[in-house]
Design an enzyme around this catalytic site. Structure first.
Site, short mmCIF file in Angstrom:
data_model
loop_
_atom_site.label_atom_id
_atom_site.label_comp_id
_atom_site.label_asym_id
_atom_site.label_seq_id
_atom_site.Cartn_x
_atom_site.Cartn_y
_atom_site.Cartn_z
N PHE A 1 0.86 -1.17 0.00
CA PHE A 1 0.00 0.00 0.00
C PHE A 1 0.90 1.23 0.00
O PHE A 1 1.96 1.22 0.61
CB PHE A 1 -0.99 0.04 1.17
CG PHE A 1 -1.88 1.25 1.03
CD1 PHE A 1 -2.83 1.31 0.03
CD2 PHE A 1 -1.71 2.36 1.85
CE1 PHE A 1 -3.59 2.47 -0.17
CE2 PHE A 1 -2.47 3.51 1.66
CZ PHE A 1 -3.42 3.56 0.65
N ASP B 1 -2.85 -4.63 8.78
CA ASP B 1 -3.43 -3.34 8.37
C ASP B 1 -4.93 -3.53 8.49
O ASP B 1 -5.54 -4.19 7.65
CB ASP B 1 -3.01 -3.00 6.95
CG ASP B 1 -3.54 -1.62 6.55
OD1 ASP B 1 -4.60 -1.23 7.05
OD2 ASP B 1 -2.88 -0.96 5.73
N PHE C 1 1.27 10.40 -7.02
CA PHE C 1 -0.11 10.42 -7.53
C PHE C 1 -0.93 11.53 -6.90
O PHE C 1 -1.92 11.97 -7.47
CB PHE C 1 -0.79 9.06 -7.28
CG PHE C 1 -0.74 8.62 -5.84
CD1 PHE C 1 0.38 7.98 -5.34
CD2 PHE C 1 -1.80 8.86 -5.00
CE1 PHE C 1 0.44 7.59 -4.01
CE2 PHE C 1 -1.76 8.46 -3.67
CZ PHE C 1 -0.63 7.84 -3.18
N1 F0G Z 1 -3.65 1.28 4.87
C1 F0G Z 1 -4.59 1.14 3.92
C2 F0G Z 1 -4.98 -0.21 3.45
C3 F0G Z 1 -5.21 2.29 3.39
O1 F0G Z 1 -6.13 2.14 2.45
C4 F0G Z 1 -4.81 3.56 3.86
C5 F0G Z 1 -5.40 4.77 3.29
C6 F0G Z 1 -3.84 3.65 4.85
C7 F0G Z 1 -3.28 2.48 5.33
C8 F0G Z 1 -3.37 4.97 5.40
O2 F0G Z 1 -4.33 5.49 6.24
O3 F0G Z 1 -5.09 7.56 5.06
O4 F0G Z 1 -5.59 7.17 7.47
O5 F0G Z 1 -3.29 7.68 6.75
N2 F0G Z 1 -6.03 4.76 2.21
C9 F0G Z 1 -6.71 5.87 1.58
C10 F0G Z 1 -7.25 5.43 0.26
C11 F0G Z 1 -5.90 7.12 1.49
O6 F0G Z 1 -7.78 6.29 -0.48
O7 F0G Z 1 -7.19 4.25 -0.07
P1 F0G Z 1 -4.60 7.07 6.38
#
Ligand code: F0G
Length: 467
Positions: A125, A216, A451
């Protein structure tokens, strides 16, 4: 097809106006944004499927709990409520609050990752891998091969390939693997779940080498739903029970409460090891705030605590995942190539398949996201080569097998007619795909997480301007 559309287990008590910009306004907004949906102003967006992160609609109960948030700097009552709730539903004894998920990733990576470390994970990720790399670590993808094939129907595409993990342990040595990083569900694979059986097998292998597993947990409730639906033996179990079983098989978790927990901000790191917790508490005061608020207001901690309780309610999680499925099923029925099976938080378009004629060097997913915005002011997110960034060693673009446009559904925000509007637009763009003559090329490329702030121009225009 799903026979019926699941009626939402909530009704609307407050509305927020949204407006569809005109075609001219959309063209101008896209140019201003450098063809990057991340740089669009939200006011220029009609249906915002950029992310499900922090975009949730909170419940009346969450809002009322916010009024009783305890804003004490130290030892806030709201922290203890949050801590109790996390201990109850996720089962980890030590809870360190952070402002959001990446705050937890930063602290964890600073403690456990050092130059020469290797971190295996079920697909990368963006923020997670960036923190690992900033601390000198190398990420290794150990997800099953099926996860990289958008058409494969494997029910648990988030599973770990145990042979890949075993080989890595033998190659680099267990002492240089500080932990295995497992996501449930796997965002970059389109919200695909990991099975409890695979998690248990992974646990057996890592435990034999003394390697911890860090979960996660951002969308672990959605993962629990898929386990209940797809994994034999769990059909009668509650979501709360399955969530606890997932966490039981891990040593700690990073959490973005902006996902499953129906909050707009918040996160936490939780671990079983008291020494690790102590080190994390020492760092949280440096980067986030005192260890009893970690960058959240007291009211945020109340909203997260209540959100956790709501997230495991059967009707809530069912409506959530089935709304995603409704959109996906409409697109599949119209012949639009999407990531299969449908995931928990998003429908991912296979941009490489739709825009076969656009070379990977011209970023088909970025191009398709721009085209969908132009068509209907629907904002989607690129999840392909632009998100994957450059290899830190060679400096070359990384071209992941998955070149996706993510239509991410915020929780409890949009109704069926919004979803139908989006489906109609995506089908329209897909049917007119031959009119998209060219892909995009960078005019500005940030060095980290490009991005978010990268800017582009049509590749054919670039060629013309050079000649
Ligand atoms: N892990 C996963 C699987 C995530 O999807 C995200 C964030 C994070 C960690 C980080 O967390 O944004 O609270 O700092 N995903 C968002 C997305 C940004 O659009 O998929 P965060």
């Amino acid at each position: 097809m799903h026979p019926t559309y699941p009626p939402e287990p909530w009704r609307i008590k407050m509305v927020e106006p949204i407006r569809l910009p005109t075609p001219t306004e959309r063209r101008e907004a896209l140019l201003d944004a450098g063809y990057n949906t991340s740089l669009l102003r939200a006011a220029d967006v009609f249906i915002d499927l950029y992310t499900d992160s922090g975009t949730n609609a909170m419940s009346d109960r969450q809002w009322s709990d916010m009024m009783i948030g305890d804003e004490a700097y130290a030892g806030s009552r709201s922290f203890y409520r949050l801590e109790n709730t996390i201990q109850q539903y996720y089962g980890y004894p030590h809870v360190i609050p952070t402002h959001q998920g990446r705050g937890a990733e930063n602290i964890l990576s600073r403690i456990l990752v050092k130059p020469g470390s290797h971190i295996p994970g079920n697909m990368y990720f963006t923020t997670t891998r960036t923190h690992q790399e900033l601390n000198g670590g190398t990420f290794h993808d150990i997800i099953i091969d099926e996860a990289h094939d958008p058409a494969d129907e494997h029910p648990f595409k988030g599973n770990v390939d145990l042979a890949k993990l075993d080989r890595l342990i033998k190659d680099v040595g267990a002492e240089d693997i500080p932990y295995v990083s497992l996501a449930a569900t796997v965002n970059m694979a389109g919200g695909q779940p990991i099975s409890l059986a695979n998690l248990a097998e992974t646990r057996e292998l890592t435990a034999a080498h003394g390697i911890p597993i860090i979960l996660d947990a951002a969308r672990a409730v959605e993962n629990a739903w898929f386990i209940r639906q797809r994994e034999p033996g769990h059909a009668d179990h509650s979501i709360a029970r399955i969530l606890a079983e997932i966490c039981d098989l891990t040593d700690g978790a990073c959490m973005s409460a902006k996902k499953d927990s129906y909050a707009n901000i918040g996160g936490w790191l939780a671990v079983r090891d008291p020494d690790l917790a102590e080190r994390a508490r020492n760092l949280v005061v440096v980067y986030e705030g005192l260890h009893t608020y970690g960058g959240m207001a007291g009211r945020d901690m109340e909203a997260v605590a209540r959100g956790i309780e709501e997230s495991v309610e059967h009707d809530n999680i069912r409506a959530r995942v089935e709304q995603v499925a409704y959109l996906g099923d409409r697109l599949i029925a119209a012949g639009v190539p999407v990531m299969r099976p449908l995931g928990g938080h998003a429908v991912c378009l296979d941009a490489a398949a739709t825009l076969e004629h656009v070379p990977r060097t011209e970023f088909p997913a970025q191009t398709l996201a721009a085209a969908i915005y132009l068509d209907s002011a629907t904002r989607t997110a690129e999840r392909g080569a632009v998100s994957a960034g450059r290899d830190p060693v060679t400096g070359d673009h990384r071209y992941p097998k998955l070149e996706l446009v993510r239509l991410t559904i915020p929780r409890r925000v949009y109704t069926r007619s919004h979803i139908d509007f989006v489906a109609d637009s995506v089908i329209n763009v897909h049917n007119a795909r031959a009119t998209i003559a060219s892909g995009l090329t960078f005019t500005h490329e940030p060095s980290v997480l490009r991005f978010f702030q990268g800017r582009f121009t049509p590749a054919d225009r670039m060629v013309q301007s050079r000649t």
